[in-house]
Every structure is written in structure tokens, then in C-alpha cells.
Design a protein around this motif. Structure first.
Motif, short mmCIF file in Angstrom:
data_model
loop_
_atom_site.label_atom_id
_atom_site.label_comp_id
_atom_site.label_asym_id
_atom_site.label_seq_id
_atom_site.Cartn_x
_atom_site.Cartn_y
_atom_site.Cartn_z
N ASP A 1 37.68 62.72 -14.26
CA ASP A 1 37.89 63.00 -12.84
C ASP A 1 36.57 63.48 -12.23
O ASP A 1 36.47 64.58 -11.70
CB ASP A 1 39.00 64.05 -12.67
CG ASP A 1 39.26 64.38 -11.19
OD1 ASP A 1 38.92 63.54 -10.33
OD2 ASP A 1 39.78 65.47 -10.90
N ASP B 1 36.80 64.44 -1.42
CA ASP B 1 38.20 64.10 -1.68
C ASP B 1 38.86 63.39 -0.50
O ASP B 1 40.02 62.98 -0.60
CB ASP B 1 39.02 65.37 -1.96
CG ASP B 1 38.64 66.03 -3.27
OD1 ASP B 1 38.24 65.32 -4.21
OD2 ASP B 1 38.74 67.28 -3.34
N GLU C 1 38.83 76.71 -2.71
CA GLU C 1 39.50 75.49 -2.25
C GLU C 1 40.99 75.84 -2.20
O GLU C 1 41.66 75.86 -3.22
CB GLU C 1 39.26 74.33 -3.22
CG GLU C 1 39.82 73.03 -2.66
CD GLU C 1 40.21 72.00 -3.71
OE1 GLU C 1 40.33 70.83 -3.36
OE2 GLU C 1 40.43 72.37 -4.89
C1 GLC Z 1 39.86 69.55 -6.44
C2 GLC Z 1 38.61 68.71 -6.37
C3 GLC Z 1 38.99 67.30 -6.71
C4 GLC Z 1 39.57 67.27 -8.10
C5 GLC Z 1 40.74 68.24 -8.24
C6 GLC Z 1 41.08 68.49 -9.67
O1 GLC Z 1 40.79 69.21 -5.47
O2 GLC Z 1 38.01 68.82 -5.12
O3 GLC Z 1 37.89 66.43 -6.61
O4 GLC Z 1 40.02 65.98 -8.41
O5 GLC Z 1 40.41 69.49 -7.70
O6 GLC Z 1 40.09 69.27 -10.28
#
Ligand code: GLC
Length: 556
Positions: free
Chosen positions: A67, A330, A268
Motif C-alpha cells: 500500500d 488519497d 489524519e
Molecule cells: C491513510 C493513508 C492512505 C493509506 C491508509 C492505510 O489513509 O493516507 O494512503 O492507504 O491510511 O494506511
């Protein structure tokens, strides 16, 4: 570190402009087609000249890249595709010497399935304590053939994968809220907490100025991992915003506060209500969090004004600075979003293939840049925003790398289109993304017409998006960031967003189709696009344009 910002009483993170570097796509220093730390080090002068205060690097750690690096196998070392730990240390020092702070991405909700802890868990028996650091549970159904509960992964499909035990029989299931290669850590386990506290120290000792906390709302899970059910309340899901998570941030905050130099956490935090969001920003938790409301908001004056008001109102009681985010790695780039009929963004329904008028989108993106850079608080610039890059929507299926494409059965084409390697020059290997002499095959292809969007092309064009960002960031730094974090709306009629800030600053954005006249003798300092004049000789602001000006003081 070299100080460039005017000294204010407020710590830097309250009003910083932070540039997000998606390392893999920023600049390739060694010619293998993948961005790396060497490339980023080369471009520090560019970032300094752009006028940002800090850099946020997406995960650069050892990772199988299931990822894009958000599956971390070693939190204390750099993936060889990006470089070495010594290079990261040099980068931090060099960034500081250029007056740029450094924020690293911390991924605490899950690790990689190649992390030694998960390997140990797999190698152990179902009763092994090594499994307690994750969420291993027997399945439901008569023979455990069904997942333990009904949770769905954010990337599509069940949030559980069943393991095969050593003797070849199907065994317990483990939880992964994202891809199966990203097992969720069990934050009730003391070793998990201790490990991440140590990781914080590791990077703080290396001089980082802060951490971006991935999925900050997700670490704690509701006891017993109950089913979500058929009609869940989005504000009360068993796998996000569970109260214990705040305890983690309180302990982390104590660690951070033990270091000098105004280190910071940015979370986040994707949550449905402003009240839930604000709880992460209480004075003993995170310093700030990304404001995704503005990112999701349509290009509409009333809606934007509401978002600004609710954002300020949510932050005020906890004393945290708001932040403003238009795009990230994202989401769909805002040039493309703003050129669609529906200009809003919804993570669960991205509508990537909806038609978009890039010219209109870019005009609005320029206005949105000035609007957000004028607001009180911090602001994020995602790499390529300053070039006005659109989303790349026609990548062939076989090149798509984001796990969401496969996990959703192809219904979500994923996030590759906002992660295209940056164009630096109008020719050369991968438009200057890769160094001279390399084969120049970037990990994702750049559109053929991106030479005109390259940094070098924009540098020679005073009307370019790049010049607009440079001018706005400089003005922001010298004339706005020291102001109190307040604004006052001016009523200018439907479709017009206008506010003032102390020291006579005005920001007016016209989102209506009708040109909007400015007061006579207005001396516009910066405009996102060309202005006109009406029959009475007054300057007018066309639709989708934002202007900044300062009132002349008495006697000016
Ligand atoms: C957050 C990141 C994203 C990632 C996800 C899992 O949302 O910004 O890119 O896929 O976490 O870690």
C-alpha cells in the motif's frame, strides 16, 4: 535550524504551510524510475524558493509496498528503494539548513504482514502470545469458516483473513481494516504501546519536527469487536473513534513535549462530526489535524463559507489551529474535481471517470489556493498542487498499483492518478523526474502533454500556477501568519466569499458567473486570474477568481 519566518508569539505549526512529499513520485535521484530521498535532497532549494515552512514525507520506511509504504516492516529504517537511514538523517539536517521543518509519517494502526511481529505471530501456534499483539480470532460459523464479525475493510471486502496453520489446516482469522498485508495492531497490548513510544523517540532524536499520524481515529477498537450491523450510526462504529485512542495521544504528547523545538503532531482524522474531530485536538493530545471538510466541499460560496465557519467553531473551544487541505495522495486532485459538474469529493464514491473541464478546474484551483492560503491556521500543499496538475484518469488497468482497485473488484479505480511522478523539465528522462542518463521509465507513466506543466516551463511564465503559489506563500509568510487567527465576513452578495483579517487585509473570491466590482481605488496585491474593468472604470473580479488586497492605511 535557519529561521525564515518572521518571529511571532505563536508556534510555527499554528500557521505553517506544509508541503506533502509523496516520496515515490517526487523526484528520482538514482534513475530507477522511483522517487527517493536523493531526489528529495536535490530539490530542497526548489521547496525553499516555493516558500513553504515544512515538508511532510509519506512513509519512507522498509516496506513490501503493498500500500505504497503504508505497510511498514521496519519503522526504524528506510526502504532501500528510497535510500538509507544515513540519507534520511542528512535530509533532515539539510532541510533544517534551508529553513524547512520535517514531518514524518507514523503508521500505528497496522504494520506490514512482513513485520517481524506478524511473522512471529504466524509462525506461532494459535495460543502463541505473539498473536496477542494483533487481532487473531476464531471464525464464526460451524467450523470457523466465516469471519469473526461483519467488519468491512476500507479497501473493500471483509476486514478479516484466515490463516493456515503449520499443519495445513485453516486456522484463526486476523483483522486488517485495510489490505490483508496490513494487519491491525492491538493497542490494548502494552508491548504495542511501548514499541511506538520508542519509535517516537527514535525519530525525535534524529531531529524530526513532527509526525503525521496515519488513521489517527482508528487505533482503538470497541471491546469484544461487536458487529457493525445493518444500519450503523456512522458516528458510532466499533472500529473508529473508540475512546481509548485518546489515551494513546495523551501519552505521546508527553513524550513530544519533553523535546525542545516546538515538535508537533498532525492527525489524519476522518470522522463524521466536528465534535468527534475536535476531541483529538484537546490541549494534551494532537496539535492539529487535516481538515477534510474543505477538501470534500463543493466549489460553492455558501457551502465553503459554512465549512470555514464550522471549522473555526470546532477548533476554537480546544484552542487548536484549523488547517486547510485541497488535495492529498488519497483523493482526486482538485483541478479535476473542480472541473466536474459535481465538484464535491466523497471517498466512498470518487466518480473518477466523471467528465471534467481541466481549464475550468484549474481556474478554480488557482482561486481556491488563494482562498485557503488567506485563511487563519495551517495549510497543506500536496506536491503538484503548485503546478496545477490534474488527476490522471486514463491509466490502463494493468498499470494500476493501488490495492483498492483489485480489492474493490475494479469498481474503485484507486489513487494512482494523483500519484503520477512530477514533471520537472519539458523534456529529458521522465520529464526530469529521473536524472539525465537514466532510462527514464517512471513507475507510473506521465501524460504526454505534461511538458507544459513542468516546473521549468512554469518558472519562465509569470502567469503560471507555480508563480501564483510562490507569490501567495511569500505574502502569506510576511504579512499574514503573524495575525490573530480571526476573520470577519463581508457581505458582498450571493456567490461572493469575502472576508477581512486584521491589518486591513481583504480576500474576495467570486464564485458566481457575474463579474464583481471592487471598491474604487482598490490596489489589488494578488489575483488568481486576470481582472476586468466595468463601464464605470471600476476593477471587476470575474467568476472563479480570488483577489487579495490591503487597505491603504491613513495617509498611505
Ligand atoms: C491513510 C493513508 C492512505 C493509506 C491508509 C492505510 O489513509 O493516507 O494512503 O492507504 O491510511 O494506511
Amino acid at each position: 535550524m535557519t529561521e525564515r519566518a518572521p518571529r511571532t508569539a505563536a508556534p510555527w505549526w499554528r500557521h505553517a504551510a506544509i508541503y506533502q512529499i509523496y516520496v515515490r513520485s517526487f523526484a528520482d535521484g538514482n534513475g530507477d524510475g522511483v522517487g527517493d530521498l536523493a531526489g528529495a535532497r536535490d530539490r530542497l532549494p526548489y521547496l525553499r524558493e516555493l516558500g513553504v515552512d515544512a515538508l511532510w514525507f509519506t512513509p519512507w520506511y522498509v516496506s513490501p509496498m503493498a500500500d505504497g509504504g503504508y505497510d511498514v516492516a521496519d519503522y526504524r529504517d528506510i526502504d532501500p528503494v528510497f535510500g538509507t537511514l544515513a540519507e534520511a538523517e542528512a535530509l533532515i539536517t539539510e532541510a533544517h539548513a534551508q529553513g524547512l521543518r520535517v514531518i514524518v509519517d507514523l503508521v500505528p494502526n497496522h504494520c506490514s504482514d512482513r513485520h517481524p511481529w506478524f511473522q512471529e505471530a504466524l509462525a506461532g501456534s494459535p495460543a502463541s502470545p505473539a498473536r496477542d499483539r494483533f487481532w487473531f480470532l476464531p471464525g464464526s460459523g460451524e467450523r470457523g469458516e466465516l469471519p469473526p464479525n461483519d467488519w468491512q475493510s476500507y479497501f473493500g471486502g471483509p476486514a478479516w483473513t484466515r490463516v493456515v496453520e503449520d499443519d495445513g489446516t485453516p486456522g484463526d482469522w486476523y483483522l486488517h481494516m485495510f489490505a490483508p498485508q496490513q494487519p491491525d495492531l492491538n493497542w490494548e497490548h502494552p508491548a504495542v504501546r511501548a514499541e511506538f513510544e520508542d519509535i517516537l523517540h527514535f525519530w525525535l532524536r534524529r531531529g524530526v519536527d513532527g509526525f503525521r499520524i496515519d488513521v489517527a481515529h482508528g487505533l482503538a477498537k470497541k471491546p469484544g469487536l461487536p458487529d457493525v450491523g445493518t444500519a450503523p450510526d456512522p458516528a458510532d462504529l466499533p472500529y473508529q473513534d473508540v475512546d481509548d485512542v485518546h489515551d494513546v495521544y495523551r501519552s505521546w504528547r508527553k513524550i513530544l513535549d519533553g523535546y525542545d523545538g516546538e515538535r508537533t503532531f498532525v492527525g489524519e482524522v476522518w470522522l463524521p462530526t466536528a465534535e468527534q474531530f475536535a476531541r483529538y485536538l484537546r490541549p494534551d493530545e494532537l496539535h492539529s489535524a487535516f481538515n477534510f471538510d474543505i477538501l470534500c466541499c463543493p466549489w460553492d460560496a455558501e457551502a465553503l463559507r459554512r465549512v470555514v465557519d464550522t471549522t473555526l467553531a470546532a477548533h476554537e473551544p480546544v484552542g487548536a489551529p484549523p488547517t486547510w487541505v485541497l488535495s492529498n495522495h488519497d483523493t482526486i486532485r482538485h483541478v479535476t474535481r473542480y472541473g466536474r459538474e459535481d465538484t464535491s469529493f466523497d471517498m466512498s464514491d470518487k466518480r473518477l471517470l466523471d467528465p471534467s473541464d481541466t481549464e475550468l478546474g484549474r481556474r478554480r484551483a488557482r482561486a481556491a489556493a488563494l482562498l485557503t492560503l488567506a485563511l487563519p491556521g495551517g495549510v497543506y500543499v500536496y506536491q503538484g498542487d503548485e503546478l496545477g496538475l490534474p488527476e490522471v484518469r486514463d491509466l490502463p488497468d494493468e498499470l494500476l498499483q493501488d490495492p483498492t482497485f483489485a480489492r474493490s473488484g475494479g469498481t474503485d479505480r484507486g489513487r494512482d492518478g494523483c500519484r503520477i511522478p512530477l514533471p520537472w523539465t519539458a523534456g529529458g528522462p521522465a520529464l526530469g523526474f529521473s536524472p539525465a542518463g537514466s532510462t527514464g521509465t517512471p513507475w507510473l507513466p506521465q501524460p504526454a502533454d505534461w511538458d507544459g506543466l513542468a516546473v521549468a516551463s512554469q518558472q519562465t511564465d509569470p502567469d503560471s500556477v507555480l508563480h501564483l503559489y510562490r507569490r501567495a506563500l511569500t505574502l502569506r509568510r510576511t504579512r499574514l501568519t503573524h495575525l490573530p487567527e480571526t476573520l470577519t465576513w463581508a457581505e458582498e452578495g450571493p456567490g461572493v466569499l469575502s472576508f477581512t483579517r486584521p491589518d486591513g487585509f481583504h480576500c474576495l473570491t467570486n464564485l458566481s458567473p457575474t463579474p464583481h466590482p471592487l471598491p474604487r481605488d482598490t490596489d489589488v496585491t494578488l489575483s488568481s486570474g486576470p481582472l476586468d474593468e466595468d463601464t464605470e472604470g471600476r476593477l471587476t473580479v470575474p467568476g472563479d477568481t480570488c483577489v487579495w488586497w490591503w487597505e491603504r492605511g491613513p495617509g498611505a
